[in-house]
Design a protein around this motif. Structure first.
Motif, short mmCIF file in Angstrom:
data_model
loop_
_atom_site.label_atom_id
_atom_site.label_comp_id
_atom_site.label_asym_id
_atom_site.label_seq_id
_atom_site.Cartn_x
_atom_site.Cartn_y
_atom_site.Cartn_z
N THR A 91 -12.52 74.05 110.09
CA THR A 91 -11.56 73.44 109.14
C THR A 91 -11.89 72.23 110.00
OG1 THR A 91 -9.90 75.14 110.85
CG2 THR A 91 -8.91 73.02 109.70
N MET A 92 -12.56 71.60 110.34
CA MET A 92 -13.25 69.85 110.61
C MET A 92 -14.38 69.65 109.56
SD MET A 92 -13.90 69.78 114.53
CE MET A 92 -13.45 68.57 115.19
N GLY A 93 -14.83 70.66 109.23
CA GLY A 93 -15.99 70.75 107.98
C GLY A 93 -15.13 70.31 107.26
N LYS A 94 -13.79 69.95 106.67
CA LYS A 94 -13.30 70.85 105.38
C LYS A 94 -12.79 68.58 105.35
CE LYS A 94 -11.34 75.15 104.19
NZ LYS A 94 -9.91 75.83 105.03
N ALA A 95 -12.66 68.30 106.05
CA ALA A 95 -12.61 66.64 105.89
C ALA A 95 -13.81 65.97 104.94
CB ALA A 95 -13.45 65.61 107.38
N GLU A 96 -13.17 65.22 104.50
CA GLU A 96 -13.44 64.79 102.63
C GLU A 96 -14.29 63.39 103.31
OE1 GLU A 96 -12.36 65.84 100.05
OE2 GLU A 96 -10.52 67.35 100.80
N MET A 97 -14.14 62.59 104.33
CA MET A 97 -14.60 61.87 104.54
C MET A 97 -15.16 61.67 105.85
SD MET A 97 -16.40 59.11 103.42
CE MET A 97 -16.07 58.85 101.63
N TRP A 98 -16.15 60.88 106.77
CA TRP A 98 -16.34 61.22 108.15
C TRP A 98 -16.38 59.15 108.32
CZ3 TRP A 98 -16.58 64.90 112.19
CH2 TRP A 98 -17.62 65.73 111.69
N LEU A 99 -15.28 58.63 108.23
CA LEU A 99 -15.99 57.25 108.87
C LEU A 99 -16.01 56.66 109.76
CD1 LEU A 99 -12.19 55.90 107.66
CD2 LEU A 99 -14.75 55.97 105.92
N ILE A 100 -17.74 56.46 109.93
CA ILE A 100 -17.75 56.79 111.46
C ILE A 100 -18.22 54.61 111.80
CG2 ILE A 100 -20.27 56.40 113.06
CD1 ILE A 100 -19.20 59.49 111.66
N ARG A 101 -18.16 54.64 113.49
CA ARG A 101 -17.04 53.13 114.05
C ARG A 101 -19.14 53.04 113.87
NH1 ARG A 101 -12.85 56.03 115.33
NH2 ARG A 101 -13.04 55.88 117.38
N THR A 102 -19.74 52.80 113.41
CA THR A 102 -21.34 52.11 113.89
C THR A 102 -21.70 51.68 112.51
OG1 THR A 102 -22.83 53.85 113.83
CG2 THR A 102 -21.28 53.58 116.12
N SER A 103 -22.19 50.60 112.54
CA SER A 103 -23.57 50.99 111.17
C SER A 103 -24.78 50.52 111.65
CB SER A 103 -22.80 49.92 110.43
OG SER A 103 -23.33 49.89 109.54
N TRP A 104 -25.97 50.05 111.14
CA TRP A 104 -27.39 49.65 111.20
C TRP A 104 -27.70 48.46 111.13
CZ3 TRP A 104 -27.60 54.53 110.94
CH2 TRP A 104 -26.46 55.50 110.12
N ASP A 105 -26.52 47.51 111.57
CA ASP A 105 -26.69 46.37 112.32
C ASP A 105 -26.98 46.43 113.76
OD1 ASP A 105 -24.36 47.04 112.67
OD2 ASP A 105 -23.25 45.46 111.59
N PHE A 106 -26.48 47.52 113.94
CA PHE A 106 -26.50 47.94 115.34
C PHE A 106 -26.92 49.50 116.22
CE2 PHE A 106 -23.07 50.58 118.12
CZ PHE A 106 -23.79 49.83 119.63
#
Lengths: 466, 466
Positions: free
Chosen positions: A186-201
């Motif tokens: 069910t989780m695998g059906k997520a259309e998009m994962w917005l991850i709250r980090t980025s490559w600055d960090f």
């Protein structure tokens, strides 16, 4: 919570857990994670963590059940025809509700232990050889022993989720949805994962087209400070100020600890703004003021701010990066250890250990980040990288949420790996088959050779006899 | 080449290979790849391909050498203080020049055979279980045998590059740079890999923060057609037109083949614009016109265009996606087989085989994509996805080129995996160590047990004797 300030409709639901029980559970969780876990061995820490997390999820389940069994609520949500559901997979249920309502859902997520949810359910490849777990103090440059530790964390996290945490939820999701399924599916059906980090960090690691890194999406320019605060900050002169908070979760410290901290703070020339609700420490210097609450982002963006003493929660860290402020990190639990490891690796922070630190440890750490210009330079470099993106993180998050609403999903971004078993994913069946072929051929060749030798020997003997 | 149309300074260099030799080599390469390879077995195809590619690279090396040994040119480039070098790693040298000039470089890249360069030198994880090689007709949903084929392609590509193509370049790069290095190590320093596909078209696969997918960056809205063309297109009435090109590389077909194609085209109600420089086929219908050159993008963007018959080069495919035109694909070599496989999987194309096709095969394919509305719908869906990006591909490419210029690199995006050997990357040393530990423990436990049993037995015997 003050609902009048939230620009959308919030419904308060009746659940079977009382607010008191929930808060008590939550505080036990926090206390154990913050003060008991650090004293345990590596193995016991993992076991204890799993145990308290399972308890936390069980409370979550009764909250979930209150929603799922509320027919009136469900039919009201159905009628309202929502376009999208936004959920956080740290606690389960959002994806189940979305499935029930038959609407697409996206995740806003920080991390799971050992990235197990992202890997097992989202298809993210996270090679343990250079992707350190977020709860460890490891970097992307590990020794053999560190890689061993990280590998064990990855494997243990997989085992913990697959065999300890997920099974009861698999059953629950199957029952609610009326078909055999798993929570991971069910989780695998997520259309998009917005991850709250980025490559600055974050250390660079492989990701997938339906992962978007939006770290710092909450950051914004500083607003002017209230008059009383501004006066105190200005009174610091050219020495500037230090901002200090251990976040909203840690309200109090032991008297000994707070005195030790206060006496370190008293020895620096900077003025200190300390967000602290406990008893006023006896050793508090005249340069330090305690506050119930501080406008953290506005203070970090103030030109007089020289350093930020923080527990290293991701939001605070991102505000420091946004404004280019070096950090003295006192990580307490969860990803805070990973956060400070990342800032340290980039030369923008010094770490002190809450359990073991002395007054002079804190004092030296503060002097180091304030007086050694490399910390400020590195913090400013991170800030420049953070600000120099093709599109702001908040705009990207909004874009993808609206994209999913416009197109009723984003299936073109989802990898086909979810159709594969783990051994198929790693081509182990292919490799096994080829090894079997090679073994068979070698066996047959050996047999043939032996047969030939035997025949040859036999003929030789016969000839000799003749 | 008409240099007056290029908005930047182009220098023509004297190299040791004559234009004639180079073009002859290139045409041999094209002919072999297009018409000889398809007749070979899988294995022979790989061997032959490697061989002609090695020959192509050897020619490239003499071009490279002409630049690298040209002291006057090098010192002029050094003085000019360039901010960045843009190269394509399909043919080597750009990264070497950038290293010599001590400036950052970025790649613009379509693919390498089995993604070997991206994987070996760029750190890209490309699990062969669901990332099909670009030169195969495989999709991301493979049977066991297909996964076996794809795994072999991956492994063979690695072996081909590492042990057959790279070694002489390793030596060359080490000599030129005056330090022991490899071409792969040098390539790994690329600040950014701009890949000329995207998820509107490509099957989703894992990538890294320094990979940016800019497929379709050359696409733009259609301009009005020249008067004569517009009149011909308008004369098609409600049936519309079909645009047909096999690209600029295939100039001629055999007379038999061109007659067969022309007779199929003669049977459709649409008007056909065929870009073809060979002898006019005898079977050419009155609805078909031959052109030396066509304004392909403007034709694909014309409202009367119903289908695009193409060899499936990436640029043409992206123009079809941009304008939402269904495709009849006649792949000839290289990534064209992978391109049509992707379009077919998304329901926007039909494939015909250049070697085996009959007139009716082509006719049926054309009828299918024109008359079955699903092809147009799917092509329009791809087009909507292509146009609905947070930022246009060209703008993203420009952003990252300028980012690297502003920051003199983008090291924060580069993964630490390049510090690891392949067995460390896959944690094989960690797993091996743990297996060795388990084996040792089992051995010791067994030994202890045996020892105990033996002692026990001995004591038993002694007792019996007493």
């Amino acid at each position: 919570m003050d609902h009048t300030k939230i620009p959308f409709n919030v419904e308060v639901l009746q659940v079977s857990v009382s607010k008191e029980t929930f808060m008590e559970e939550f505080n036990t969780f926090l206390y154990t994670a913050s003060f008991e876990l650090p004293k345990l061995s590596w193995w016991d820490k993992q076991v204890k963590l799993t145990e308290i997390f399972k308890r936390f999820l069980r409370t979550q389940k009764s909250v979930c059940d209150a929603v799922i069994t509320n027919k009136e609520l469900l039919s009201r949500l159905q009628v309202a025809k929502f376009d999208i559901c936004v959920a956080d997979p740290l606690s389960f249920c959002g994806e189940l509700l979305a499935e029930l309502l038959n609407i697409p859902f996206i995740y806003s997520f920080r991390f799971s232990e050992g990235n197990a949810i992202e890997r097992l359910c989202g298809g993210l490849p996270t090679p343990s050889s250079y992707v350190p777990g977020s709860t460890t103090g490891l970097t992307d440059n590990m020794t053999f022993v560190q890689r061993l530790e990280n590998w064990l964390l990855h494997v243990m996290s997989d085992v913990m989720y697959l065999y300890y945490l997920f099974p009861e939820w698999d059953e629950y999701y199957s029952k609610v949805l009326g078909k055999p399924t798993t929570i991971c599916e069910t989780m695998g059906k997520a259309e998009m994962w917005l991850i709250r980090t980025s490559w600055d960090f974050e250390f660079p690691y492989p990701y997938l087209p339906h992962f978007e890194f939006v770290g710092g999406l909450h950051c914004k320019p500083a607003k002017p400070l209230p008059k009383e605060l501004e006066e105190f900050v200005q009174s610091s002169g050219k020495d500037g100020v230090v901002v200090f908070t251990l976040g909203s979760m840690i309200q109090n410290l032991t008297e000994e600890k707070s005195n030790m901290i206060a006496s370190a703070l008293a020895q620096i020339p900077q003025k200190v703004l300390w967000r602290y609700r406990g008893k006023k420490p006896d050793t508090l210097g005249p340069n330090t003021r305690l506050y119930d609450w501080i406008p953290q982002n506005d203070l970090l963006g103030h030109p007089k701010t020289r350093a930020f003493i923080a527990h290293c929660g991701t939001n605070g860290i991102y505000e420091a990066i946004y404004h280019g402020i070096p950090v003295v990190g006192i990580p307490i639990f969860g990803d805070q250890f990973g956060n400070i490891a990342r800032l340290k690796a980039k030369g923008a922070a010094v770490e002190v250990d809450l359990q073991a630190m002395t007054s002079s440890d804190l004092l030296n750490a503060l002097k180091e980040v304030i007086n050694n210009p490399s910390y400020k330079e590195n913090a400013m470099r991170l800030s420049r990288i953070h600000h120099d993106q093709p599109m702001k993180p908040l705009d990207r998050a909004v874009f993808w949420i609206e994209f999913v609403m416009r197109h009723k999903g984003a299936k073109h971004l989802r990898p086909a790996s979810s159709n594969l078993t783990w051994y198929q994913y790693h081509s182990l069946d292919v490799i096994g088959f080829l090894l079997a072929c090679v073994a068979t051929i070698m066996f047959l060749v050996t047999k043939c050779c032996l047969l030939c030798c035997w025949k040859f020997a036999k003929t030789g003997k016969k000839k000799k006899r003749m």
